[in-house]
Enzyme design. Sequence first.
Site, PDB file in Angstrom:
ATOM      1  N   HIS A 244       0.720  -1.101  -0.118  1.00  0.00           N
ATOM      2  CA  HIS A 244      -0.071   0.067  -0.041  1.00  0.00           C
ATOM      3  C   HIS A 244       0.970   1.244  -0.237  1.00  0.00           C
ATOM      4  O   HIS A 244       0.503   2.136  -0.778  1.00  0.00           O
ATOM      5  CB  HIS A 244      -0.977   0.191   1.167  1.00  0.00           C
ATOM      6  CG  HIS A 244      -1.787   1.258   1.427  1.00  0.00           C
ATOM      7  ND1 HIS A 244      -2.145   1.575   2.723  1.00  0.00           N
ATOM      8  CD2 HIS A 244      -2.232   2.069   0.733  1.00  0.00           C
ATOM      9  CE1 HIS A 244      -3.028   2.626   2.552  1.00  0.00           C
ATOM     10  NE2 HIS A 244      -3.008   3.077   1.320  1.00  0.00           N
ATOM     11  N   GLU A 247       2.421   1.980  -3.418  1.00  0.00           N
ATOM     12  CA  GLU A 247       1.264   2.466  -4.201  1.00  0.00           C
ATOM     13  C   GLU A 247       1.056   4.044  -4.029  1.00  0.00           C
ATOM     14  O   GLU A 247       1.033   4.679  -5.240  1.00  0.00           O
ATOM     15  CB  GLU A 247      -0.122   1.826  -4.072  1.00  0.00           C
ATOM     16  CG  GLU A 247      -1.061   2.434  -4.615  1.00  0.00           C
ATOM     17  CD  GLU A 247      -2.480   2.849  -3.792  1.00  0.00           C
ATOM     18  OE1 GLU A 247      -2.564   3.961  -3.455  1.00  0.00           O
ATOM     19  OE2 GLU A 247      -2.850   1.700  -3.171  1.00  0.00           O
ATOM     20  N   HIS A 248       1.216   4.373  -2.886  1.00  0.00           N
ATOM     21  CA  HIS A 248       1.508   5.892  -2.664  1.00  0.00           C
ATOM     22  C   HIS A 248       2.732   6.638  -3.296  1.00  0.00           C
ATOM     23  O   HIS A 248       2.809   7.577  -3.846  1.00  0.00           O
ATOM     24  CB  HIS A 248       1.310   6.334  -1.344  1.00  0.00           C
ATOM     25  CG  HIS A 248       0.127   6.282  -0.667  1.00  0.00           C
ATOM     26  ND1 HIS A 248      -0.600   7.344  -0.018  1.00  0.00           N
ATOM     27  CD2 HIS A 248      -0.846   5.296  -0.436  1.00  0.00           C
ATOM     28  CE1 HIS A 248      -1.700   7.207   0.334  1.00  0.00           C
ATOM     29  NE2 HIS A 248      -2.103   5.719   0.167  1.00  0.00           N
TER      30      HIS A 248
END
Length: 1161
Positions: A244, A247-248
Amino acid sequence: MLRRVAVAAVFATGRKLRCEAGRDVTAVGRIEARGLCEESAKPFPTLTMPGRNKAKSTCSCPDLQPNGQDLGESGRVARLGADESEEEGRSLSNVGDPEIIKSPSDPKQYRYIKLQNGLQALLISDLSNVEGKTGNATDEEEEEEEEEEEGEEEEEEEEDDDDDDDEDSGAEIQDDDEEGFDDEEEFDDDEHDDDDLDNEENELEELEERVEARKKTTEKQSAAALCVGVGSFADPDDLPGLAHFLEHMVFMGSLKYPDENGFDAFLKKHGGSDNASTDCERTVFQFDVQRKYFKEALDRWAQFFIHPLMIRDAIDREVEAVDSEYQLARPSDANRKEMLFGSLARPGHPMGKFFWGNAETLKHEPKKNNIDTHARLREFWMRYYSAHYMTLVVQSKETLDTLEKWVTEIFSQIPNNGLPKPNFSHLTDPFDTPAFNKLYRVVPIRKIHALTITWALPPQQQHYRVKPLHYISWLVGHEGKGSILSYLRKKCWALALFGGNGETGFEQNSTYSVFSISITLTDEGYEHFYEVAHTVFQYLKMLQKLGPEKRVFEEIQKIEDNEFHYQEQTDPVEYVENMCENMQLYPRQDFLTGDQLLFEYKPEVIAEALNQLVPQKANLVLLSGANEGRCDLKEKWFGTQYSIEDIENSWTELWKSNFDLNSDLHLPAENKYIATDFTLKAFDCPETEYPAKIVNTPQGCLWYKKDNKFKIPKAYIRFHLISPLIQKSAANVVLFDIFVNILTHNLAEPAYEADVAQLEYKLVAGEHGLIIRVKGFNHKLPLLFQLIIDYLTEFSSTPAVFTMITEQLKKTYFNILIKPETLAKDVRLLILEYSRWSMIDKYRALMDGLSLESLLNFVKDFKSQLFVEGLVQGNVTSTESMDFLRYVVDKLNFVPLEREMPVQFQVVELPSGHHLCKVRALNKGDANSEVTVYYQSGTRSLREYTLMELLVMHMEEPCFDFLRTKQTLGYHVYPTCRNTSGILGFSVTVGTQATKYNSETVDKKIEEFLSSFEEKIENLTEDAFNTQVTALIKLKECEDTHLGEEVDRNWNEVVTQQYLFDRLAHEIEALKSFSKSDLVSWFKAHRGPGSKMLSVHVVGYGKYELEEDGAPVCEDPNSREGMQLIYLPPSPLLAESTTPITDIRAFTATLSLFPYHKIVK
């Protein structure tokens, strides 16, 4: 940011978290029972995110059309060009892939290619017009566009934002009087609900999601999406949330385009938007932009996967964004239930991981353990962001050859590490543990009683051609006679039921598939939850004994065949996101159909799944506030209080035995609402570009437009039954909510067959009237409309149903109030809109007690005097349209209103200066705060409204960059153009946490941003200003993708009684007249001396908002169960510069009112 579709443990960057109000996510295999507060019933409640709008379609589709001609190449490697003559090239440049099956009503052309590096791509040419005719752009047009692109200066430092649908970072162009407090509009997945406490604010708020930036005869946005076939399952054990976080981080600049916010800035400058999300086994990125800038956007975007910078300096700041996202998610019951469910997996299974990540797992623990997060990020990217794991979809009004050339040039640079893709399929039966078949009592955040029964089955993806879970869920979720919910409703034990599998990463992956049935219980139902579970098991046993029924299967096929055959086009960015995930799951021929159609009837496959749904393999989760005090366990990450109990022995023994079936439970009868006539009707009156008023009487009027653009056999019927009675008191508003919810309850069983036959209806408790919305295939639509009017005319309620609905409504009001963002909205509108009844007012009126007699008297009075306004569009004649209005008038037999009634509130004129209303959040376990700084403008023209839109568009990207990226104040950061009952203003909102910041510090930072923004627009070049104007014009010219978007825009004009159907054309003309000095002058005028500024703070609980620093100065005296506004004094930070509001009613009583105003000139 958390992409929450059903129970999927998924995340997204937050660049486009608008929860897409009104985009109804219905996952394949889930049939949703409608009713009051039904969000609580969902197996794993849903948050709608872009592109998750999977159709419920299933069909055998014998007449599906192959796409294009046979090129004789299967799975070819992409070619860079062709040597055909100019004439041949023009005819062959848009030849599609013959193996890809598509709907007969789909005009797009498709081509599949595979690059040398292993990346698979689906190219979609959208050159076709709505009539389905394909036309290629001429060479002259393409050359002209290229020359324009080459001649335009790309000044990155001048780039500004557009008004896309973002909620956290987006410019939100929406009307305040169209803002709702209904659960479906909020940020967490607990409250995505189409029918719970619907009101006119939500009705219009849904419209505003789609009304802006749509106009026919012009081109759509271009869009692209890329799916990496790796997700949170691959997180290392010592860095939870790394997938996650990556992905940022890839958004934060690349070697070729190093600006940290460069991609967002480029998109906003050219009318685009972007988003990303992380699932268990997939990570998806998507964007859209004006066609002219699509190739450059592709190149910039591809650098995420070619050479992202991921500089060390950005890591700590972006960790804070991830942590804020986690903090926002913690008060969500859906997220809590999901984490608890994952913890039941056997040790070593990835379902037990903490997918979110937070500051503790990504910053503090790594530092303590000498883990280099930066180095590990790069390792993760190199290992898992490999071309041969990726599927790409691009859609644009270009030829397929052009798209193939671009994709090959740009995406061939993505590296391929040659390593095998992670495989978790050997980790089967993760929930085959003693802990699973137990009763889990859980203390929820909201006031709710809900029972969820879950089975973990072997992975079902390989059965996509049969879709056994879809068949089962269609029956389990049925609401007609003989269904589970029909029986439970008659017992007054349940309000809503959802059953199925959403086919998201959490519910279906390579290790298992979930089948869940969730039921919203009444107070009495909670007391009988074992009997409720027994009813479910009796129904499943009945299905098991009968075995799969071909009649039922074929009925589902017919319904979904109709829908697929006549499917409407969807927004390109939604479509490409869905397709890139489909490419990971289905063979080429089924890319477009694999998630929608039932291809084969195999009763043995259905029976195999059905026979596993037995009590001995079920997990029971009981959510209720009544569990407090008996739950001694706490889940690690979300702090959920729960207990584990053995299922009561008497029930265990009964369920082991050959227990009796329930004679009230049986299969549904044949469906009389399935359409069979799909004829397109001829015009019976002159064709018009906009709706025409074809009936105008003292009792009502009707607007009508026959569709001649989309040419599908569907229609939209919308009526507004206006009454002055509703707003006379808070009690009346509550009685109206009760009335609409009981009417919906009464209709649930008789109207459900229509609902599953793709005839949709919705009843909305508006601020000023009852809104009825009906849509679907026009053949049987009158039957459904008449059924609704019949039930409205003959409205009745039993005492038991009245008690059940009022008790649930108390919970619903409470659940709305405990959310900081909805309380902030309630407070702001209570200040601004004179005579508005707040949610707290409504809650108190309900707690004071209302009787069934008072409800029946209210309904009688409501129906006796009305003004009815309607809009009918689609495949319907004018004569048939007039019949709808005539039916309403004849059946209800009401008298006209004595005088014309405004359908808006009057708005108070704020005094000059800075006023602060600071109140405590109502959930003491919630750290989240909401800060909104609002500037009131006044009664303005359409030209000024458009100028304010342009201002907010300029503001959005620098607002996100300053307040979120650089200052790390919170996850949700967005400027908003406000139209509050016709009175203009703009605001900046930040969602933060009291564990990190004081709300007044955030307020000061917003002011700091606005000061810097003033300097920014003063230094804006004319070229940069004109580029932004052009971007907004292009957005407003963006064509409707389906009839519903046109209807939404027209209905917005009707329901607000403005009737400016060509509003977009007027706004475009206004935009063409603006200069940079207009923008600067307008902004300075509203920020300078005499400006009217209102700050609303809803303060969470944390170390930066300690009680001693904010002791209440005033408590609202009329408290019910602690539901009161607690006003807090300003701290020294704002004490001298603001005037505190410590009693809203007393404050507004002294203010002048603006006259009623509509923005039509």
